[in-house]
Design an enzyme around this catalytic site. Structure first.
Site, mmCIF file in Angstrom:
data_model
loop_
_atom_site.group_PDB
_atom_site.id
_atom_site.type_symbol
_atom_site.label_atom_id
_atom_site.label_comp_id
_atom_site.label_asym_id
_atom_site.label_seq_id
_atom_site.Cartn_x
_atom_site.Cartn_y
_atom_site.Cartn_z
ATOM 1 N N TYR A 248 25.359 7.039 -37.737
ATOM 2 C CA TYR A 248 24.977 6.298 -38.939
ATOM 3 C C TYR A 248 24.990 4.798 -38.655
ATOM 4 C CZ TYR A 248 29.704 4.494 -39.783
ATOM 5 O OH TYR A 248 30.894 3.814 -39.676
ATOM 6 N N ARG A 250 25.461 1.619 -41.202
ATOM 7 C CA ARG A 250 25.704 1.245 -42.591
ATOM 8 C C ARG A 250 24.903 -0.009 -42.934
ATOM 9 N NH1 ARG A 250 31.578 0.278 -45.594
ATOM 10 N NH2 ARG A 250 30.836 -1.173 -47.189
ATOM 11 N N PHE A 333 28.634 -4.161 -41.600
ATOM 12 C CA PHE A 333 27.769 -3.721 -40.506
ATOM 13 C C PHE A 333 28.585 -2.777 -39.642
ATOM 14 C CE2 PHE A 333 26.169 -3.569 -36.266
ATOM 15 C CZ PHE A 333 24.802 -3.706 -36.342
ATOM 16 N N GLU A 334 28.163 -1.531 -39.598
ATOM 17 C CA GLU A 334 28.801 -0.534 -38.739
ATOM 18 C C GLU A 334 27.725 0.360 -38.144
ATOM 19 O OE1 GLU A 334 33.003 0.366 -41.151
ATOM 20 O OE2 GLU A 334 31.327 1.782 -41.271
ATOM 21 N N ILE A 335 27.821 0.621 -36.870
ATOM 22 C CA ILE A 335 27.042 1.685 -36.248
ATOM 23 C C ILE A 335 28.058 2.609 -35.599
ATOM 24 C CG2 ILE A 335 25.340 2.323 -34.496
ATOM 25 C CD1 ILE A 335 24.011 -0.337 -34.894
#
Length: 446
Positions: A248, A250, A333-335
């Site tokens: 994902y 975000r 911000f997340e991957i």
């Protein structure tokens, strides 16, 4: 008179006979046949073109070759599947079984014939978010990245998103993909009502008191922010709409991307064996994180098997002690790999944290819960800082200080506003722990 007419008729018949005879000779001449086949046959419909005659022996040979090719392809496919299954089993075994965090995630790192990662963008839409912010964030991601990769979007909303808003979102994504329906994949889902309330073990009077005592902390007086923190920390990855995905990204309403991203970040994370990537980090208010480190140390003592040997605890503790430093990976911000959260270790960790009630009695955020979980349950080399992605949220900016990166990715941000090495950021701490070279000019920022 009759004699003259008879002679004319005889002459006409003789000329006609000679003409027909000459025409037949011309048609049957080899060169005439060659020209006919060369210039006429290609323009005939297939149904009218002459069918080449194939001998029975030739037909058997062609059929045999086709069957052999199909068998070879089938065997290769089976061999690849068997090799993949065996590789997964061996890798899981090397990590100590699928009860371990890394062992549990192994299948999501195996490429199947070069297929892209099972990844999507996740955007949570609450009653506080405006359509202007939502559409802005979509446009930023589509223009800077996803127009080249066409990954799906998943929108999870607080209550049903009305038809007009859904259509506006669809139109924004469709326009960025030039209207190609094959490149557009959008899913809408709702937050289950029982995941956006106080859990039954929470003392609501005590929770209400924290809204007053933490009013001086950003969003400290907001109950909705606490619901959102709990949902992101422990529930979004359980939603059935995400079951088909391993990865994902975000995307919060109102974010901006400053640089072009010409490479597949999901593919890079998968191929490099990373679990989590971030762009901003900072030190959270101490009052908000009251007692969370004590609970974490108790968890580590009760469940030592879940704590990674080469963990990243040094990121969340002070350099000269074991005291908590309140550092967190900012969650806007997340991957990441969804299977980290689905793992037995993180589930146990979240439940342990959740039952303490600190999300409501203080203000334990999803950022701090994610950060502690990642830092304690994973080897530190599984966590990555994206220094080549310009990012903005609220008043914070990540702008590449490396001039080569800034130019290569067409960044349109002011390097003087980069937050990575400023006071209040944990970026410099990250670079020190990972023994990474800091970019030129990092120490000249105010």
């Amino acid at each position: 008179m009759h004699v003259l007419l008879s002679k004319k008729i005889a002459r006409f018949l003789l000329i006609s006979f000679v003409f027909v005879l000459a025409l037949m000779v011309t048609i049957n001449h080899p060169k005439t046949k060659q020209m006919s086949e060369q210039y006429v046959t290609p323009y005939l419909p297939k149904s009218l073109q002459p069918i080449a005659k194939i001998s029975a022996e030739e037909q058997r040979r062609i059929q045999s070759e086709q069957e052999e090719a199909e068998l070879k392809q089938s065997l290769e496919g089976e061999a690849i599947r068997n090799a993949t299954v065996n590789a997964i089993k061996e890798k899981i075994k090397s990590y100590g079984g699928n009860e371990t965090t890394l062992g549990f995630m192994v299948p999501s790192y195996i490429n199947h014939r070069g297929s892209p990662p099972k990844a999507c963008f996740v955007s949570l839409i609450t009653e506080r978010d405006s359509m202007t912010q939502i559409l802005q964030s979509i446009d930023e991601v589509q223009v800077k990245f996803n127009k080249n990769f066409a990954y799906p979007w998943v929108f999870i909303s607080q209550g049903e998103l009305d038809g007009m808003k859904q259509e506006m979102i669809r139109q924004a994504i469709t326009d960025s993909m030039n209207g190609d329906p094959e490149l557009i994949n959008i899913k809408f889902a709702e937050i289950p009502a029982d995941e956006w309330v106080y859990p039954e073990w929470i003392d609501e009077n005590k929770a209400a008191e924290s809204l007053i005592s933490l009013a001086n902390v950003p969003d400290g007086d907001s109950r909705a922010v606490r619901y959102q923190a709990r949902y992101f920390a422990g529930f979004f990855w359980r939603h059935p709409v995400l079951d088909e995905f391993d990865w994902y990204w975000r995307v919060d309403p109102g974010i901006k991307l400053y640089c072009d991203i010409d490479h597949d970040l999901f593919r890079w994370m998968q191929d490099e064996g990373k679990v989590f990537g971030f762009t901003l980090s900072m030190s959270e208010a101490k009052e908000a994180n009251e007692k969370i480190w004590d609970v974490t140390k108790k968890f580590a003592k009760d469940f030592p098997k879940f704590i990674s040997e080469n963990n990243f605890k040094s990121f969340i503790t002070k350099k000269d002690s074991e005291d908590f430093n309140n550092c967190e990976f900012t969650s806007n911000f997340e991957i990441g790999n969804l299977n980290f959260y689905r793992s037995p270790a993180y589930r146990k960790f979240f439940n342990y944290i959740d039952e303490e009630g600190g999300i409501f009695y203080w203000k334990w955020s999803d950022s701090i819960i994610h950060t502690i979980g990642l830092s304690m349950l994973l080897p530190k080399d599984k966590i990555h800082f994206f220094e080549n992605i310009g990012f903005h949220y609220d008043k914070y900016n990540n702008c590449p200080l490396n001039d080569d990166i800034w130019n290569q990715y067409n960044c349109n941000c002011d390097q003087g506003n980069d937050f990575t090495f400023r006071s209040g950021s944990c970026g410099g701490h990250y670079f020190d722990i990972m023994k990474k070279d800091k970019p030129e000019g990092w120490d000249r920022l105010p």
